[in-house]
Design a protein around this motif. Structure first.
Motif, PDB file in Angstrom:
ATOM      1  N   GLN A 193       0.821  -1.218   0.000  1.00 29.46           N
ATOM      2  CA  GLN A 193       0.000   0.000   0.000  1.00 29.46           C
ATOM      3  C   GLN A 193       0.852   1.264   0.000  1.00 29.46           C
ATOM      4  O   GLN A 193       0.420   2.314   0.469  1.00 29.46           O
ATOM      5  N   ALA A 194       2.066   1.143  -0.561  1.00 29.23           N
ATOM      6  CA  ALA A 194       2.894   2.331  -0.766  1.00 29.23           C
ATOM      7  C   ALA A 194       2.307   3.143  -1.918  1.00 29.23           C
ATOM      8  O   ALA A 194       1.392   2.694  -2.621  1.00 29.23           O
ATOM      9  N   ALA A 195       2.846   4.329  -2.137  1.00 27.94           N
ATOM     10  CA  ALA A 195       2.296   5.225  -3.163  1.00 27.94           C
ATOM     11  C   ALA A 195       2.297   4.581  -4.546  1.00 27.94           C
ATOM     12  O   ALA A 195       1.343   4.749  -5.316  1.00 27.94           O
ATOM     13  N   GLN A 198      -0.763   2.080  -5.298  1.00 25.16           N
ATOM     14  CA  GLN A 198      -2.156   2.486  -5.183  1.00 25.16           C
ATOM     15  C   GLN A 198      -2.978   2.185  -6.433  1.00 25.16           C
ATOM     16  O   GLN A 198      -4.188   1.993  -6.353  1.00 25.16           O
ATOM     17  N   GLY A 224       1.422  -3.418   4.252  1.00 26.21           N
ATOM     18  CA  GLY A 224       1.414  -2.059   4.767  1.00 26.21           C
ATOM     19  C   GLY A 224       1.970  -0.998   3.828  1.00 26.21           C
ATOM     20  O   GLY A 224       2.444  -1.295   2.728  1.00 26.21           O
ATOM     21  N   PRO A 225       1.936   0.269   4.262  1.00 28.95           N
ATOM     22  CA  PRO A 225       2.367   1.396   3.425  1.00 28.95           C
ATOM     23  C   PRO A 225       3.862   1.410   3.135  1.00 28.95           C
ATOM     24  O   PRO A 225       4.318   2.140   2.257  1.00 28.95           O
ATOM     25  N   GLU A 226       4.634   0.620   3.858  1.00 26.23           N
ATOM     26  CA  GLU A 226       6.076   0.549   3.578  1.00 26.23           C
ATOM     27  C   GLU A 226       6.377  -0.402   2.417  1.00 26.23           C
ATOM     28  O   GLU A 226       7.502  -0.416   1.903  1.00 26.23           O
ATOM     29  N   ASN A 228       6.413  -1.446  -1.184  1.00 26.40           N
ATOM     30  CA  ASN A 228       6.274  -0.801  -2.486  1.00 26.40           C
ATOM     31  C   ASN A 228       6.342  -1.804  -3.635  1.00 26.40           C
ATOM     32  O   ASN A 228       6.455  -3.013  -3.425  1.00 26.40           O
ATOM     33  N   SER A 333       2.305  -6.311   9.131  1.00 30.50           N
ATOM     34  CA  SER A 333       2.359  -5.488   7.932  1.00 30.50           C
ATOM     35  C   SER A 333       1.260  -5.783   6.937  1.00 30.50           C
ATOM     36  O   SER A 333       1.181  -5.163   5.912  1.00 30.50           O
TER      37      SER A 333
END
Length: 361
Positions: A193-195, A198, A224-226, A228, A333
């Motif tokens: 869920q990193a940029a 998306q 998680g957002p970390e 990619n 995560s």
């Protein structure tokens, strides 16, 4: 580890396609698709073969990596969308009609291959597994995208529709024969869920909802957002899913093996003194085992169809099905859900994801 580089002269694509095989025949076949525009050696160059090494060396998996054809389809800058969509369809036909027979020949079995890939490779793996579950065992798809509008915008035709997972799958009618097959196939999806992930997160949520609606079992992991869009994370995700996926496909393959007929014992020899008398009598009939053989044939795996059933078209009044609830399992995560329709998969160990992203060349 045995490794061989092979070339398929594709009639469907009109060019040579490279396939690299890792491991020995008779192991479970896995077909891996590269990321966008890449070739068969990409998995090896980025260390993903190392994730499979334990299973390849143990004779449980034989891995086949293949070239892409994206530069003529998804990635092409041509405004002739119909031609680009057709080249993607040509690639799909290449996989089903040319790559699959090659894999069977090298592998030495009729097992349905498991498909896998990362990024656009995950898209290809999912398209193949969902369009032809009679030929393929399922997919492990990491960071895929499941709608053609990402490349074609609002344009579409029947060919592009057939390669649009989030287009055709929700419209599959409740009596479609593939829905029964899906319940004995293996599907695992994961995305960070990193940029730069998306673009695919909403796609995967939509696909998860469709699986639930249709009662198709599958794992869905949202890291998680970390996490990619990178091989560093894909290797961790593959390491998490591969053990359970291999166990599952092996168990399904074993359950589908036909029952062997029991051999009938030879009749006892008569004493020599009675040979003359016995010769005057009609010979006794012995069991041949044909009944057992016929029974075994009925338990063989589903017969492959010669033609792919037409993809489901949007219906004016589609039947509604009740979405089944899933139980979310949280880890440090990721969150994941696994539908258990028709079977209960083996328990999976949660993989603790790293907290620091790292780019790999």
């Amino acid at each position: 580890m045995n490794r061989s580089i092979n070339t398929i002269k594709s009639q469907k694509l009109g060019k040579n396609m490279q396939v690299i095989a890792y491991g020995d025949a008779k192991a479970y076949p896995v077909i891996a698709f590269p990321t966008q525009d890449q070739m068969a050696d990409e998995w090896e160059n980025n260390g993903m073969i190392d994730v499979f090494a334990e299973y390849i060396d143990a004779g449980r998996v034989q891995l086949f990596t293949v070239d892409s054809n994206d530069l003529e389809s998804w990635s092409s800058t041509s405004t002739d969308f119909a031609a680009r969509a057709q080249r993607q369809e040509d690639y799909f036909q290449f996989v089903c009609e040319e790559l699959l027979p090659f894999v069977r020949k090298v592998n030495g079995t009729e097992l349905r291959p498991l498909c896998t890939g990362c990024s656009l490779g995950a898209t290809q793996a999912t398209i193949v597994a969902l369009r032809r579950p009679d030929l393929f065992q399922g997919a492990i798809a990491l960071s895929g995208m499941f709608h053609t509008s990402y490349f074609f915008g609002d344009w579409g035709n029947e060919v592009s529709y057939n390669n649009d997972v989030n287009g055709f799958l929700p419209n599959m009618p409740s009596d479609h024969p593939y829905l029964k097959l899906f319940k004995t196939r293996t599907f695992a999806f994961s995305i960070g869920q990193a940029a730069d992930e998306q673009f695919g997160v909403d796609d995967l949520h939509f696909l998860q909802a469709t699986f639930e609606k249709l009662g198709i079992p599958g794992w869905f992991d949202f890291w998680g957002p970390e996490c990619n869009h990178d091989w560093f994370w894909w290797k961790q995700q593959m390491a998490k899913f591969l053990p359970e996926a291999v166990k599952e496909v092996e168990a399904i393959a074993a359950a589908e093996q036909p029952v062997k007929p029991v051999e009938q014992p030879a009749p006892a020899k008569k004493p020599a003194a009675k040979k003359a008398a016995a010769a005057k009598k009609p010979a006794a009939k012995t069991a041949t085992g044909k009944a057992s053989t016929a029974k075994a044939a009925t338990k063989a795996t589903e017969a492959e169809t010669e033609k792919e059933p037409a993809a489901a078209k949007p219906a004016a009044a589609a039947k509604k099905t009740t979405a089944r609830k899933t139980t979310a399992r949280k880890s440090s995560s990721s969150t994941s859900t696994r539908k258990t329709t028709a079977r209960k998969p083996a328990a999976r160990k949660a993989a603790a994801a790293k907290t620091t992203a790292r780019k790999s060349k």
